[in-house]
Design a protein around this motif. Structure first.
Motif, PDB file in Angstrom:
ATOM      1  N   TRP A   8      43.553  68.073   4.199  1.00 46.85           N
ATOM      2  CA  TRP A   8      43.515  66.614   4.301  1.00 46.85           C
ATOM      3  C   TRP A   8      42.111  66.187   4.728  1.00 46.85           C
ATOM      4  O   TRP A   8      41.338  66.983   5.271  1.00 46.85           O
ATOM      5  CB  TRP A   8      44.533  66.143   5.345  1.00 46.85           C
ATOM      6  CG  TRP A   8      45.956  66.366   4.960  1.00 46.85           C
ATOM      7  CD1 TRP A   8      46.579  65.949   3.828  1.00 46.85           C
ATOM      8  CD2 TRP A   8      46.943  67.081   5.718  1.00 46.85           C
ATOM      9  NE1 TRP A   8      47.899  66.338   3.838  1.00 46.85           N
ATOM     10  CE2 TRP A   8      48.152  67.036   4.988  1.00 46.85           C
ATOM     11  CE3 TRP A   8      46.938  67.733   6.952  1.00 46.85           C
ATOM     12  CZ2 TRP A   8      49.333  67.616   5.433  1.00 46.85           C
ATOM     13  CZ3 TRP A   8      48.108  68.313   7.401  1.00 46.85           C
ATOM     14  CH2 TRP A   8      49.287  68.256   6.642  1.00 46.85           C
ATOM     15  N   CYS A   9      41.817  64.894   4.545  1.00 47.67           N
ATOM     16  CA  CYS A   9      40.510  64.375   4.955  1.00 47.67           C
ATOM     17  C   CYS A   9      40.314  64.617   6.458  1.00 47.67           C
ATOM     18  O   CYS A   9      41.290  64.617   7.219  1.00 47.67           O
ATOM     19  CB  CYS A   9      40.435  62.859   4.733  1.00 47.67           C
ATOM     20  SG  CYS A   9      40.770  62.337   3.050  1.00 47.67           S
ATOM     21  N   CYS A  28      42.271  62.579   9.351  1.00 49.37           N
ATOM     22  CA  CYS A  28      43.577  62.132   8.840  1.00 49.37           C
ATOM     23  C   CYS A  28      44.639  62.425   9.908  1.00 49.37           C
ATOM     24  O   CYS A  28      44.641  63.506  10.504  1.00 49.37           O
ATOM     25  CB  CYS A  28      43.908  62.891   7.552  1.00 49.37           C
ATOM     26  SG  CYS A  28      45.566  62.537   6.936  1.00 49.37           S
ATOM     27  N   ASN A  79      47.560  63.246   9.561  1.00 49.24           N
ATOM     28  CA  ASN A  79      48.469  64.332   9.194  1.00 49.24           C
ATOM     29  C   ASN A  79      48.172  65.618   9.964  1.00 49.24           C
ATOM     30  O   ASN A  79      49.072  66.418  10.225  1.00 49.24           O
ATOM     31  CB  ASN A  79      48.373  64.628   7.696  1.00 49.24           C
ATOM     32  CG  ASN A  79      48.985  63.533   6.857  1.00 49.24           C
ATOM     33  OD1 ASN A  79      49.776  62.748   7.343  1.00 49.24           O
ATOM     34  ND2 ASN A  79      48.607  63.470   5.584  1.00 49.24           N
ATOM     35  N   CYS A 112      50.150  62.624  -0.023  1.00 44.90           N
ATOM     36  CA  CYS A 112      49.264  63.392   0.876  1.00 44.90           C
ATOM     37  C   CYS A 112      50.099  64.123   1.918  1.00 44.90           C
ATOM     38  O   CYS A 112      49.947  65.329   2.134  1.00 44.90           O
ATOM     39  CB  CYS A 112      48.312  62.442   1.598  1.00 44.90           C
ATOM     40  SG  CYS A 112      46.951  61.834   0.602  1.00 44.90           S
ATOM     41  N   ASN A 119      51.522  55.771   6.513  1.00 49.96           N
ATOM     42  CA  ASN A 119      50.120  55.335   6.617  1.00 49.96           C
ATOM     43  C   ASN A 119      49.884  54.006   5.892  1.00 49.96           C
ATOM     44  O   ASN A 119      48.771  53.499   5.863  1.00 49.96           O
ATOM     45  CB  ASN A 119      49.166  56.420   6.079  1.00 49.96           C
ATOM     46  CG  ASN A 119      49.436  56.765   4.626  1.00 49.96           C
ATOM     47  OD1 ASN A 119      50.214  56.098   3.963  1.00 49.96           O
ATOM     48  ND2 ASN A 119      48.792  57.809   4.129  1.00 49.96           N
ATOM     49  N   GLY A 134      47.965  57.289  -0.716  1.00 52.24           N
ATOM     50  CA  GLY A 134      46.665  57.937  -0.550  1.00 52.24           C
ATOM     51  C   GLY A 134      46.344  58.918  -1.661  1.00 52.24           C
ATOM     52  O   GLY A 134      45.239  58.926  -2.196  1.00 52.24           O
ATOM     53  N   GLN A 179      50.777  56.699  10.996  1.00 54.48           N
ATOM     54  CA  GLN A 179      49.789  57.728  10.651  1.00 54.48           C
ATOM     55  C   GLN A 179      48.516  57.089  10.114  1.00 54.48           C
ATOM     56  O   GLN A 179      48.561  56.247   9.216  1.00 54.48           O
ATOM     57  CB  GLN A 179      50.393  58.677   9.612  1.00 54.48           C
ATOM     58  CG  GLN A 179      49.466  59.793   9.178  1.00 54.48           C
ATOM     59  CD  GLN A 179      49.241  59.799   7.682  1.00 54.48           C
ATOM     60  OE1 GLN A 179      50.186  59.665   6.912  1.00 54.48           O
ATOM     61  NE2 GLN A 179      47.993  59.937   7.250  1.00 54.48           N
ATOM     62  N   CYS A 212      45.197  56.702   8.063  1.00 55.35           N
ATOM     63  CA  CYS A 212      44.550  57.165   6.831  1.00 55.35           C
ATOM     64  C   CYS A 212      43.149  56.568   6.843  1.00 55.35           C
ATOM     65  O   CYS A 212      42.914  55.503   6.257  1.00 55.35           O
ATOM     66  CB  CYS A 212      45.332  56.690   5.603  1.00 55.35           C
ATOM     67  SG  CYS A 212      44.437  56.961   4.052  1.00 55.35           S
ATOM     68  N   PRO A 213      42.213  57.209   7.543  1.00 54.21           N
ATOM     69  CA  PRO A 213      40.877  56.608   7.659  1.00 54.21           C
ATOM     70  C   PRO A 213      40.193  56.445   6.315  1.00 54.21           C
ATOM     71  O   PRO A 213      39.356  55.553   6.149  1.00 54.21           O
ATOM     72  CB  PRO A 213      40.120  57.592   8.565  1.00 54.21           C
ATOM     73  CG  PRO A 213      40.935  58.834   8.603  1.00 54.21           C
ATOM     74  CD  PRO A 213      42.344  58.463   8.288  1.00 54.21           C
ATOM     75  N   HIS A 214      40.582  57.247   5.346  1.00 51.83           N
ATOM     76  CA  HIS A 214      39.896  57.193   4.063  1.00 51.83           C
ATOM     77  C   HIS A 214      40.174  55.877   3.332  1.00 51.83           C
ATOM     78  O   HIS A 214      39.258  55.285   2.749  1.00 51.83           O
ATOM     79  CB  HIS A 214      40.338  58.377   3.198  1.00 51.83           C
ATOM     80  CG  HIS A 214      39.437  58.621   2.029  1.00 51.83           C
ATOM     81  ND1 HIS A 214      38.172  59.137   2.157  1.00 51.83           N
ATOM     82  CD2 HIS A 214      39.606  58.383   0.710  1.00 51.83           C
ATOM     83  CE1 HIS A 214      37.608  59.217   0.967  1.00 51.83           C
ATOM     84  NE2 HIS A 214      38.452  58.762   0.076  1.00 51.83           N
ATOM     85  N   PHE A 215      41.439  55.430   3.367  1.00 47.95           N
ATOM     86  CA  PHE A 215      41.767  54.218   2.611  1.00 47.95           C
ATOM     87  C   PHE A 215      42.124  53.010   3.493  1.00 47.95           C
ATOM     88  O   PHE A 215      42.161  51.889   2.995  1.00 47.95           O
ATOM     89  CB  PHE A 215      42.922  54.495   1.640  1.00 47.95           C
ATOM     90  CG  PHE A 215      42.519  55.392   0.495  1.00 47.95           C
ATOM     91  CD1 PHE A 215      41.445  55.059  -0.327  1.00 47.95           C
ATOM     92  CD2 PHE A 215      43.186  56.579   0.255  1.00 47.95           C
ATOM     93  CE1 PHE A 215      41.055  55.887  -1.375  1.00 47.95           C
ATOM     94  CE2 PHE A 215      42.808  57.418  -0.794  1.00 47.95           C
ATOM     95  CZ  PHE A 215      41.728  57.071  -1.604  1.00 47.95           C
TER      96      PHE A 215
HETATM   97 FE1  SF4 Z   1      44.940  61.534   4.927  1.00 52.40          FE
HETATM   98 FE2  SF4 Z   1      44.393  59.244   3.723  1.00 52.40          FE
HETATM   99 FE3  SF4 Z   1      42.899  61.373   3.225  1.00 52.40          FE
HETATM  100 FE4  SF4 Z   1      45.391  61.250   2.316  1.00 52.40          FE
HETATM  101  S1  SF4 Z   1      43.693  59.919   1.699  1.00 52.40           S
HETATM  102  S2  SF4 Z   1      44.442  63.009   3.297  1.00 52.40           S
HETATM  103  S3  SF4 Z   1      46.441  60.161   4.006  1.00 52.40           S
HETATM  104  S4  SF4 Z   1      43.072  60.298   5.175  1.00 52.40           S
END
Ligand code: SF4
Length: 315
Positions: free
Chosen positions: A27-28, A31, A33, A62, A132, A136, A210, A212-215
């Protein structure tokens, strides 16, 4: 034949954390998770669950990659289908410890029908909704729990509808017996919630907020930085709150989880975020008692029963 014939012979073994750890998660970084995976491994360790008697079932998303990172049995299934598979496992293998990992899209959209029915069946398993608020894996689409106004690839001008509330929905289902909420950024409380859920005699449903820093960027930052934005629920039947957590999160509320009306109110509350056991229905019916009928039968007994059915059609 009896149930024990299906299992490996139990031996006096002492498991360590590494016994539950699979390949490194991809995972990122940051994250949520990662924290949830560790909490599940800590639970297995604390309860000394034999890896060969533990199964983690997931759908798609994810979060649903989680079984790959557990050194237990795992079933990375189809989108939205984790719960019926888990119910099937429970029906035939009640000796296993069953954990279900599902995301907000997986559980609350495509899998919503299975979700409501599984809550009603109330078969013993621990269900973790890793919420999240976004799809994702498929790169930022609006999910049922995305906040209104959230800019995504499916709604560039902002999600037009209010988010579905998985807690209020779950509590409202007939026979729902255990509904809790926790957050990935409070790992000890997350662990305590899993621990409490695992000993529940029925389906325990936990919504885990949870990150999800990426999105979702810094969506949860205010909550992470300000303990007052969380309210920990306390009750002898609820989630244990450790001394350290009590000091960091002074905002606490005595809440009887058997009080349905109060549970719904807490479920609808966004701030402070109610964390802990919201709803408990100890007397709820369970499909387990039906599904396990005939499980402890000899082969001869099963054949006799089968032949009896066939004989019904003899002329
Ligand atoms: Fe986690 Fe979001 Fe990356 Fe998926 S996209 S692994 S939920 S941070």
């Amino acid at each position: 034949m009896n149930i024990s014939d299906w299992t490996l012979e139990p031996r006096l073994r002492r498991f360590v954390l590494e016994d539950y750890q699979g390949p490194v998660a991809r995972w990122c970084p940051s994250c949520g998770n990662h924290a949830i995976l560790l909490a599940l491994q800590r639970l297995c360790l604390s309860a000394q669950l034999a890896p060969e008697k533990t199964v983690v079932v997931s759908g798609i998303g994810c979060s649903s990659r989680l079984p790959h990172h557990m050194n237990t049995y795992g079933f990375h299934s189809l989108h939205g289908r984790a719960l019926p598979i888990a119910c099937g496992i429970r029906a035939r293998r009640p000796d296993l410890h069953i954990f279900v990992i599902t995301g907000d899209g997986d559980c609350c959209a495509i899998g919503a029908g299975h979700w409501l029915n599984a809550l009603r069946l109330n078969m013993k398993m621990t269900v973790l909704l890793l919420d999240n608020g976004v799809y994702g894996l498929t790169k930022k689409q609006t999910s049922p729990t995305s906040p209104k106004g959230f800019h995504s690839n499916t709604h560039p001008s902002g999600a037009p509808l209010s988010a579905l509330n998985p807690l209020a929905t779950a509590i409202s289902v007939t026979n729902a017996s255990f509904v809790a909420q926790c957050a990935d950024w409070i790992p000890d409380h997350l662990f305590a919630t899993l621990k409490r859920a695992h000993v529940h005699e029925g389906l325990s449903f936990i919504r885990i907020r949870q990150r999800c820093p990426h999105f979702m960027g810094d969506f949860w930052d205010d909550y992470v930085k300000d303990p007052q934005k969380q309210c920990l629920l306390s009750d002898p039947a609820g989630v244990e709150i450790g001394e350290e957590i009590k000091k960091i999160y002074p905002n606490q509320l005595a809440h009887d989880p058997r009080n349905l009306g109060a549970a719904i109110e807490l479920a609808l509350q966004n701030e402070p975020l109610a964390l802990g056991l919201l709803y408990l229905n100890v007397g709820a019916e369970s499909y387990d008692s039906y599904a396990h009928r005939g499980l402890i039968c000899s082969t001869q007994e099963k054949l006799t029963a089968l032949n009896r059915e066939f004989d019904k059609f003899s002329v």
